[in-house]
Design a protein around this motif. Structure first.
Motif, mmCIF file in Angstrom:
data_model
loop_
_atom_site.group_PDB
_atom_site.id
_atom_site.type_symbol
_atom_site.label_atom_id
_atom_site.label_comp_id
_atom_site.label_asym_id
_atom_site.label_seq_id
_atom_site.Cartn_x
_atom_site.Cartn_y
_atom_site.Cartn_z
ATOM 1 N N ARG A 1 2.222 0.529 4.329
ATOM 2 C CA ARG A 1 2.248 -0.368 3.186
ATOM 3 C C ARG A 1 1.746 0.338 1.931
ATOM 4 N N PRO A 2 2.425 0.206 0.801
ATOM 5 C CA PRO A 2 1.891 0.761 -0.443
ATOM 6 C C PRO A 2 0.581 0.054 -0.813
ATOM 7 N N PRO A 3 -0.315 0.729 -1.524
ATOM 8 C CA PRO A 3 -1.576 0.086 -1.908
ATOM 9 C C PRO A 3 -1.349 -1.163 -2.744
ATOM 10 N N VAL A 4 -2.174 -2.166 -2.473
ATOM 11 C CA VAL A 4 -2.171 -3.402 -3.262
ATOM 12 C C VAL A 4 -3.573 -3.543 -3.855
ATOM 13 N N ILE A 5 -3.670 -3.644 -5.162
ATOM 14 C CA ILE A 5 -4.957 -3.691 -5.849
ATOM 15 C C ILE A 5 -5.200 -5.091 -6.389
ATOM 16 N N ASP A 6 -6.349 -5.632 -6.064
ATOM 17 C CA ASP A 6 -6.741 -6.944 -6.574
ATOM 18 C C ASP A 6 -7.034 -6.810 -8.064
ATOM 19 N N PRO A 7 -6.329 -7.546 -8.921
ATOM 20 C CA PRO A 7 -6.515 -7.369 -10.369
ATOM 21 C C PRO A 7 -7.906 -7.787 -10.854
ATOM 22 N N ALA A 8 -8.535 -8.720 -10.155
ATOM 23 C CA ALA A 8 -9.851 -9.188 -10.613
ATOM 24 C C ALA A 8 -10.945 -8.164 -10.340
ATOM 25 N N SER A 9 -10.929 -7.544 -9.162
ATOM 26 C CA SER A 9 -11.997 -6.615 -8.785
ATOM 27 C C SER A 9 -11.611 -5.153 -8.927
ATOM 28 N N GLY A 10 -10.300 -4.876 -8.983
ATOM 29 C CA GLY A 10 -9.847 -3.496 -9.043
ATOM 30 C C GLY A 10 -9.945 -2.783 -7.700
ATOM 31 N N ARG A 11 -10.128 -3.544 -6.619
ATOM 32 C CA ARG A 11 -10.304 -2.948 -5.295
ATOM 33 C C ARG A 11 -9.080 -3.218 -4.426
ATOM 34 N N ALA A 12 -8.906 -2.359 -3.437
ATOM 35 C CA ALA A 12 -7.748 -2.496 -2.546
ATOM 36 C C ALA A 12 -7.835 -3.792 -1.753
ATOM 37 N N SER A 13 -6.696 -4.442 -1.609
ATOM 38 C CA SER A 13 -6.602 -5.689 -0.856
ATOM 39 C C SER A 13 -6.090 -5.421 0.555
ATOM 40 N N ALA A 14 -6.547 -6.241 1.492
ATOM 41 C CA ALA A 14 -6.153 -6.103 2.890
ATOM 42 C C ALA A 14 -4.717 -6.573 3.091
ATOM 43 N N PRO A 15 -4.065 -6.090 4.136
ATOM 44 C CA PRO A 15 -2.716 -6.569 4.456
ATOM 45 C C PRO A 15 -2.694 -8.067 4.745
ATOM 46 N N THR A 16 -1.582 -8.685 4.467
ATOM 47 C CA THR A 16 -1.388 -10.105 4.717
ATOM 48 C C THR A 16 -0.626 -10.300 6.019
ATOM 49 N N ASP A 17 -0.460 -11.572 6.404
ATOM 50 C CA ASP A 17 0.322 -11.870 7.603
ATOM 51 C C ASP A 17 1.725 -11.265 7.503
ATOM 52 N N ALA A 18 2.322 -11.323 6.309
ATOM 53 C CA ALA A 18 3.679 -10.802 6.134
ATOM 54 C C ALA A 18 3.732 -9.297 6.379
ATOM 55 N N ASP A 19 2.652 -8.582 6.003
ATOM 56 C CA ASP A 19 2.632 -7.126 6.211
ATOM 57 C C ASP A 19 2.682 -6.773 7.692
ATOM 58 N N PHE A 20 2.175 -7.652 8.541
ATOM 59 C CA PHE A 20 2.136 -7.353 9.970
ATOM 60 C C PHE A 20 3.514 -7.478 10.628
#
Length: 778
Positions: A645-664
């Motif tokens: 999965r390409p990195p997903v960054i949370d715009p509020a914190s600037g930190r990487a977000s965990a995979p979602t159910d869809a990513d699995f």
């Protein structure tokens, strides 16, 4: 020579100013002054471990609390998460794993005190900090005295009060302290309001507490401020190296605060560093890191020495109440309306696992014994005997103490003393950054009108060492002036036995006053007004017998460092006994429970009548674990993983977000079949997955039951609580690869050489048998 003059006169503590404590006439009354706690008329040193009842199966509470007690913990702290009990407004659930009353009652039956952290806001990596969603949707200002918010809180506290009815101190119950709120640093009046509402609801205790970190503004004299310190910080950014504030916890000093805890959630900046107001309160802690959780973007490995050295530094710095978070790992619940973990989806800066809250704690998510359990227990054995005396002692810092936390060259040491006797603390351990050996080390401490030099000849303090040595301490009717060995407590009996252990490979030397007589396997020589005992060979046969000038007898037992880490102590078969076991043991009601695999003898002193042999002064008892080969799990690869999965960054914190159910949907999928013979009786069976990747999830019949953000160590899943589902459905494992550019921190020693990375190396079943030994004198 490193020198320190300890003040001969220690000012008395302030008394009578805190609006806390039992009534003086109450049996076993608990009171508090500005320096320490008192119970039953003498100083009291609690050892507290966090264990969340609502995140652990109720059927296993008793067994796990016995393990907690076996680690030397005397009080259990637990959050009462609001969203576990009132997920829908007005519908309370106190059943099953949410049965607070049953949990507190079980603690009482096992002789454990209880500290309830009633919130209403708790954090604990819980969704909304423990607030149900409907609280945030309500027309009110949470965590303030807004009357609309108070009216939401009042029914919760009334429910908690009903659950604790008859279990408070006034009714002879185990609840010794109540914490209101958590990490609230700017609403002192609100804390008083919560305290009054709780008391009106029947929630009461001699001690009321609030977290003091972040330079919290607390109502004067209404609550004891509790502090913390962690070896790492999963709430920090994904930078390399150790978090700056974590380093400070490995330096002795009078400072208590750590403004990094909760900093990721504070909306206002903390200013100032004045701690002078804290002199009104004892130095107490509730969140000394028993480990650290893994956030998606930061996944550190915490070593046993990181945890134990931090705890020892806090003891040297003045702590009179050791509180560990977490002491026992747990699993997040999945609610009826949502998952209940902290996440970016709920506005938090950290994505946490949906279920895993193992915390790398001394006791793991499924009750696993960790190395940190043994290292902390070694300190707790000592505190059980000397904690009350230590509580009355104050910190004395040497003139050559490090000036700041950038210093990696100066040896870190200090003394706690009451002006007559004390303890010398040394720490030469720092996580991540290796500290140097220190050669030609001797300490000269001016104490009680005499100079105590230890050791007599210079020694090397190696990198990674941390220990405590006694100064002018009573041993029976004798005075032990110095010792290059760490105290481990006292076995009570007609002839009390004082137990010590060797530290850092330094030769053991005991120096008594001249009135002492000593005999045993050592060289004993008089040196003026002192008796020097040297040439000891620490081990199971290193027992010295002593007699003071009045003829009273006592003994000293000196173990080597490895044996000390296997030591447990308790009342067993009519006597206070010391048990040495390579496998974890729990002493329970006249029986000894030995956990894990292997077939080694247990060593017990004093030797019981049923001993089948001896090792030094210890009796041997065989403790054979269940024989036979562990059954194998069948593993079938169902689907290979798609691209990382390409990195997903949370715009509020600037930190990487965990995979979602869809990513699995792109995860590798494995089906694991467990044979029925893997389950025997009520014993635990761990499914151990050795893998490399990003995030793993485990499902039973489509239901998510476990997950892990990969960080290096094997992923273990306890199967006992899922037995029937495991046998019916098998286990589905889904694994995602770690992307080449994933912006996450991993400890350097485990980082994959190449990315994307995904490999399932092995899947094994690990039975955890329990061997029960009951003495049979015949």
């Amino acid at each position: 020579m490193r020198r320190l003059d300890v003040p001969a006169l220690i000012p008395p503590p302030m008394e009578g100013h805190l609006r806390l404590g039992d009534l003086p006439h109450q049996p076993d009354a608990i009171t508090v002054n500005s320096r320490y706690l008192i119970r039953g008329g003498r100083p009291w040193f609690p050892i507290m471990g966090e264990f969340h009842y609502g995140r652990y199966p109720a059927e296993e509470w008793r067994e796990e609390l016995l393990k907690v007690r076996a680690g030397g913990v005397t009080a259990v702290a637990t959050y009462i998460f609001w969203n576990l009990h009132e997920e829908r407004r007005g519908v309370f659930d106190w059943s099953g794993d949410r049965d607070l009353r049953r949990f507190v009652t079980t603690c009482a039956e096992l002789g454990l005190d209880v500290v309830v952290r009633i919130g209403p806001w708790g954090h604990g990596e819980s969704r909304n900090g423990g607030f149900p969603d409907w609280v945030l949707a309500a027309d009110c200002v949470p965590r303030t005295d807004d009357p609309r918010y108070i009216e939401l809180v009042r029914p919760l506290f009334e429910q908690i009060g009903a659950q604790l009815s008859g279990l408070t101190r006034g009714h002879g119950g185990p609840v010794v302290a109540v914490q209101v709120e958590n990490e609230l640093h700017d609403q002192p009046g609100h804390l008083v309001t919560l305290k009054r509402i709780a008391q009106a609801a029947g929630i009461d205790a001699p001690l009321w507490t609030a977290t003091g970190w972040g330079h919290a503004q607390l109502p004067p004299d209404e609550v004891i401020p509790l502090f913390g310190g962690y070896p790492e910080a999963a709430w920090d950014t994904a930078h390399d190296g150790s978090p700056q504030q974590s380093r400070a916890h490995y330096f002795f000093g009078p400072g208590r605060d750590d403004d990094s805890i909760g900093a990721d959630l504070r909306t206002t900046e903390v200013t100032g560093s004045d701690e002078s107001h804290l002199a009104r309160y004892p130095f107490a802690t509730c969140e000394l890191g028993g480990g650290m959780y893994t956030s998606y973007h930061r996944r550190p490995i915490i070593e046993a020495a990181d945890i134990a050295a931090l705890g020892l530094v806090k003891l040297g710095s003045g702590s009179v109440w050791q509180g560990y978070y977490m002491y026992h790992g747990a699993s997040q619940k999945i609610g009826a309306l949502s998952t209940l973990q902290e996440s970016h989806a709920t506005g938090y800066p950290n994505d946490c696992p949906v279920i895993n809250y193992d915390f790398q704690a001394p006791l793991g998510e499924y009750g696993q014994f960790r190395d940190s359990f043994r290292h902390l227990r070694l300190q707790h054995l000592w505190l059980a005997a000397d904690g009350p005396d230590l509580a009355t002692m104050t910190l004395a810092m040497p003139p050559d103490a490090p000036a700041d936390t950038a210093d990696r060259e100066t040896l870190r040491w200090c003394v706690r003393s009451d002006g007559r006797s004390g303890f010398l603390f040394v720490n030469n351990h720092q996580p991540v950054e290796t500290l140097p050996d220190h050669e030609e080390v001797r300490f000269a401490v001016e104490l009680g009108g005499r100079e105590l030099v230890v050791p007599r000849e210079p020694v090397t303090v190696p990198s990674g060492a941390y220990f405590v040595w006694p100064l002018a301490r009573p041993v029976g009717g004798n005075l032990l002036l110095t010792a290059t060995a760490q105290p481990m407590g006292v076995l009570e009996g007609d002839e009390p036995v004082h137990v010590f252990c060797q530290t850092a490979g330094i030769p053991v030397e005991l120096v008594f006053d001249a009135a002492t007589e000593v005999e045993g396997p050592a060289t004993v020589e008089r040196d003026g007004d002192r008796l020097v005992v040297s040439d000891l060979a620490p081990g199971t046969g290193c027992l010295l017998r002593m007699r003071d000038a009045a003829g009273a007898r006592a003994a000293v037992l000196v173990l080597d460092a490895g044996q000390a880490l296997t030591a447990a102590q308790g009342r067993l078969w009519g006597a206070d006994r010391l048990v040495l076991s390579e496998r974890p043991v729990v002493i329970e009601e006249g029986r000894l429970v030995v956990y894990g695999q292997g077939s080694s003898d247990v060593r017990i002193f004093p030797a019981p009548a049923s001993a089948t042999g001896t090792d030094g002064v210890f009796g041997l008892l065989p403790a054979p674990a269940a024989a036979g080969q562990a059954p194998e799990a069948k593993v079938e690869e169902v689907r290979q993983a798609g691209p990382a999965r390409p990195p997903v960054i949370d715009p509020a914190s600037g930190r990487a977000s965990a995979p979602t159910d869809a990513d699995f949907e792109q995860a590798a999928v494995y089906r694991v079949t467990v044979p029925r013979e893997a389950f025997t009786g009520e014993e635990e069976v761990l499914l151990r997955l050795d893998w490399i990747g990003d995030v793993g999830r485990a499902y039973l019949g489509g239901r998510l039951v476990a997950d892990q953000f990969w960080y290096g160590p094997a992923w273990e899943i306890g199967l006992r609580r899922f037995r029937e589902e495991v046998l019916e459905h098998g286990i589905e494992i889904k694994l995602l690869p770690l992307g080449a550019d994933a912006p996450v921190f991993l400890s350097p020693q485990v980082r994959p050489a190449t990315r994307p990375a995904l490999e399932l190396r092995s899947v094994t079943l690990v039975p955890v048998p329990r061997t029960v030994i009951v003495e049979d004198a015949g």
